[in-house]
Structures are given as structure tokens and as C-alpha cells.
Design a protein around this motif. Structure first.
Motif, PDB file in Angstrom:
ATOM      1  N   ASP A 166       1.277 -15.215  11.408  1.00  8.27           N
ATOM      2  CA  ASP A 166       1.520 -14.421  11.022  1.00  8.27           C
ATOM      3  C   ASP A 166       3.335 -13.860  10.780  1.00  8.27           C
ATOM      4  OD1 ASP A 166      -0.616 -14.547   9.488  1.00  8.27           O
ATOM      5  OD2 ASP A 166      -1.134 -12.727  10.270  1.00  8.27           O
ATOM      6  N   SER A 167       3.905 -13.905  11.950  1.00  9.08           N
ATOM      7  CA  SER A 167       5.166 -13.933  11.904  1.00  9.08           C
ATOM      8  C   SER A 167       6.286 -14.341  11.132  1.00  9.08           C
ATOM      9  CB  SER A 167       5.068 -13.716  13.544  1.00  9.08           C
ATOM     10  OG  SER A 167       5.822 -15.264  14.171  1.00  9.08           O
ATOM     11  N   SER A 168       6.057 -15.585  11.188  1.00  4.08           N
ATOM     12  CA  SER A 168       7.017 -16.061  10.520  1.00  4.08           C
ATOM     13  C   SER A 168       6.676 -16.177   8.560  1.00  4.08           C
ATOM     14  CB  SER A 168       6.613 -17.683   9.861  1.00  4.08           C
ATOM     15  OG  SER A 168       5.562 -18.577   9.815  1.00  4.08           O
ATOM     16  N   ASN A 169       5.829 -15.332   8.200  1.00  2.00           N
ATOM     17  CA  ASN A 169       5.410 -15.194   6.550  1.00  2.00           C
ATOM     18  C   ASN A 169       5.876 -13.830   6.591  1.00  2.00           C
ATOM     19  OD1 ASN A 169       3.943 -17.538   6.367  1.00  2.00           O
ATOM     20  ND2 ASN A 169       1.954 -16.951   7.045  1.00  2.00           N
ATOM     21  N   ILE A 170       6.260 -12.797   6.827  1.00  2.00           N
ATOM     22  CA  ILE A 170       7.132 -11.163   6.586  1.00  2.00           C
ATOM     23  C   ILE A 170       7.587 -12.026   5.652  1.00  2.00           C
ATOM     24  CG2 ILE A 170       8.408  -9.080   7.510  1.00  2.00           C
ATOM     25  CD1 ILE A 170       6.813  -9.977  10.246  1.00  2.00           C
ATOM     26  N   LYS A 171       8.035 -11.021   4.131  1.00  2.00           N
ATOM     27  CA  LYS A 171       8.689 -10.812   3.324  1.00  2.00           C
ATOM     28  C   LYS A 171       9.495  -9.578   2.849  1.00  2.00           C
ATOM     29  CE  LYS A 171       6.465 -14.460   1.488  1.00  2.00           C
ATOM     30  NZ  LYS A 171       5.457 -14.539   0.644  1.00  2.00           N
ATOM     31  N   GLN A 172      10.405  -9.017   3.294  1.00  2.00           N
ATOM     32  CA  GLN A 172      10.954  -7.498   2.291  1.00  2.00           C
ATOM     33  C   GLN A 172      11.176  -8.007   0.479  1.00  2.00           C
ATOM     34  OE1 GLN A 172      13.104  -5.774   5.300  1.00  2.00           O
ATOM     35  NE2 GLN A 172      13.458  -7.368   6.897  1.00  2.00           N
ATOM     36  N   GLU A 173      11.180  -6.634   0.148  1.00  2.00           N
ATOM     37  CA  GLU A 173      11.525  -6.735  -0.925  1.00  2.00           C
ATOM     38  C   GLU A 173      12.467  -5.194  -1.086  1.00  2.00           C
ATOM     39  OE1 GLU A 173       9.075  -7.509  -5.454  1.00  2.00           O
ATOM     40  OE2 GLU A 173       8.190  -6.198  -3.595  1.00  2.00           O
ATOM     41  N   ILE A 174      13.505  -5.007  -2.049  1.00  2.00           N
ATOM     42  CA  ILE A 174      14.306  -4.426  -1.884  1.00  2.00           C
ATOM     43  C   ILE A 174      13.644  -3.684  -3.753  1.00  2.00           C
ATOM     44  CG2 ILE A 174      16.738  -3.007  -2.692  1.00  2.00           C
ATOM     45  CD1 ILE A 174      17.870  -5.269  -0.291  1.00  2.00           C
ATOM     46  N   VAL A 175      13.551  -2.024  -3.782  1.00  2.00           N
ATOM     47  CA  VAL A 175      12.644  -1.857  -5.049  1.00  2.00           C
ATOM     48  C   VAL A 175      13.855  -0.688  -4.715  1.00  2.00           C
ATOM     49  CG1 VAL A 175      11.349  -1.114  -6.543  1.00  2.00           C
ATOM     50  CG2 VAL A 175      10.985  -2.489  -4.520  1.00  2.00           C
ATOM     51  N   MET A 176      14.967  -0.703  -5.969  1.00  2.00           N
ATOM     52  CA  MET A 176      15.917   0.907  -6.408  1.00  2.00           C
ATOM     53  C   MET A 176      15.249   1.691  -7.566  1.00  2.00           C
ATOM     54  SD  MET A 176      17.679   0.312  -3.435  1.00  2.00           S
ATOM     55  CE  MET A 176      18.253   1.597  -4.086  1.00  2.00           C
ATOM     56  N   LYS A 177      14.314   2.941  -7.256  1.00  2.00           N
ATOM     57  CA  LYS A 177      14.615   3.746  -8.342  1.00  2.00           C
ATOM     58  C   LYS A 177      16.394   3.588  -9.055  1.00  2.00           C
ATOM     59  CE  LYS A 177      12.137   6.968  -5.602  1.00  2.00           C
ATOM     60  NZ  LYS A 177      12.255   8.643  -4.998  1.00  2.00           N
ATOM     61  N   LYS A 178      15.668   4.125 -10.774  1.00  2.00           N
ATOM     62  CA  LYS A 178      16.253   3.538 -11.558  1.00  2.00           C
ATOM     63  C   LYS A 178      16.697   4.720 -12.368  1.00  2.00           C
ATOM     64  CE  LYS A 178      18.372  -0.614 -10.027  1.00  2.00           C
ATOM     65  NZ  LYS A 178      19.337  -2.066 -10.538  1.00  2.00           N
ATOM     66  N   PRO A 179      16.940   5.415 -12.689  1.00  2.00           N
ATOM     67  CA  PRO A 179      18.963   5.507 -12.346  1.00  2.00           C
ATOM     68  C   PRO A 179      19.389   6.524 -11.922  1.00  2.00           C
ATOM     69  CG  PRO A 179      18.459   6.830 -14.739  1.00  2.00           C
ATOM     70  CD  PRO A 179      17.095   6.366 -14.244  1.00  2.00           C
ATOM     71  N   ILE A 180      20.069   6.949 -11.097  1.00  2.00           N
ATOM     72  CA  ILE A 180      20.766   7.550  -9.531  1.00  2.00           C
ATOM     73  C   ILE A 180      21.343   8.281 -10.355  1.00  2.00           C
ATOM     74  CG2 ILE A 180      21.048   7.591  -6.989  1.00  2.00           C
ATOM     75  CD1 ILE A 180      19.103   6.033  -7.628  1.00  2.00           C
TER      76      ILE A 180
END
Length: 171
Positions: free
Chosen positions: A105-119
Motif C-alpha cells: 500500500d505504500s505507493s497508494n498514499i495521497k494527500q489533499e489540502i483543504v483550507m478553511k475559507k475565508p480566513i
């Protein structure tokens, strides 16, 4: 004790024998940052408990690994701030995420950035402004907070007037 002397990475263990439970063993071992524990109960012989523990530990080390997920967030990243004395604030990832993964599974790692809006100001250093969600395939397995690296005060009427006056005299 046979595991301590002959099994690579052994960090501790406890043996025991009773008439009801037979030959028992709790063993721990560490290799490449992965720490495992094996528990054997009801062994017929002393050799059975050690062989059983070796098989369990070998299986774990052969099929799993510990991975520390480092956030994919650009250095010196800034985000816009509404109603602040500064137009932007620097952000950073608060931590990393440690995962026990099947080696496949080590090649299946994904990251998704989610920002609060508005700051909106005021923002204190360390305030959470978003997250980095960590996935294996489609399953979320962790999250890392994105935090403000600096503080930003709320804009006051005096600050707005100063900006306007400065704007009149700068090309």
C-alpha cells in the motif's frame, strides 16, 4: 532466553509456564522503525513458543512497514487574510502522520489540502487554518493540521486611514 540471543531486533519479552496455559511468551522486536509484539499461549513445549513468536514477528516484518507521511506543503506558503493588518499569513504543517502500512500500500498514499475559507483576522500563531487529509486509495487514514505560522491583528479604522493616506503618496 533464545529470542533475545538469536532473533534480530528483539527488544523485550516475558516467558511463563502454567499447567493451565502451557508454555507462553510475550515478545517485542523492532526493525527499521517498525515495532511489533507477538503473544503465544498454550504452547506444547518451550521450543513451540519461541518458534511461534518468530513466525508471527517474521510475518509482520515481511508484510508491514511504518511510514511517516511528510506533508506536501510548500515552504513559505502564504494564504490571504481578510480584515487583517497584513494581507497574507505564512502557514505550516503542524505535524506528520505515522502509518502502519502493508508494504503493497505504500505507493497508494495521497494527500489533499483543504483550507478553511475565508480566513479572517485576528489570527494567532498556531491557529488551525486548514488540513492535509492523508489517504490510502480512497480511504482517509489521517489528517495533519495546517496552522498559521504568524499572528495577524484585525485591521482597525486607524490602520485603514493610514493605508489610504500612504496610497495617495505612492505611485
Amino acid at each position: 532466553n533464545k529470542l533475545v540471543r538469536f532473533y534480530k531486533g528483539t527488544t523485550g519479552l516475558k516467558t511463563g509456564t502454567t499447567s493451565g496455559a502451557g508454555y507462553c511468551l510475550s515478545a517485542t522486536a523492532e526493525r527499521d522503525g517498525l515495532e511489533l509484539a507477538a503473544v503465544i499461549m498454550c504452547g506444547d513445549t518451550s521450543a513451540d513458543r519461541f518458534e511461534g513468536a518468530k513466525k508471527l514477528l517474521d510475518y509482520g516484518f515481511a508484510n508491514y512497514k511504518f511510514t511517516e507521511v511528510v506533508p506536501e506543503l510548500e515552504k513559505n506558503k502564504k494564504i490571504a487574510v481578510e480584515k487583517g493588518t497584513e494581507k497574507n499569513v505564512n502557514i505550516t504543517a503542524k505535524d506528520t502522520v505515522g502509518l502502519l502500512l502493508k508494504k503493497t500500500d505504500s505507493s497508494n498514499i495521497k494527500q489533499e489540502i483543504v483550507m478553511k475559507k475565508p480566513i479572517k483576522a485576528p489570527i494567532k500563531k498556531g491557529d488551525t487554518v486548514g488540513s492535509i487529509n492523508v489517504y490510502i486509495g480512497d480511504t482517509q487514514v489521517g489528517a495533519i493540521d495546517i496552522v498559521a505560522a504568524d499572528s495577524v491583528k484585525r485591521r482597525s479604522l486607524i490602520t485603514v486611514i493610514q493605508w489610504m493616506i500612504c496610497g495617495l503618496f505612492t505611485p
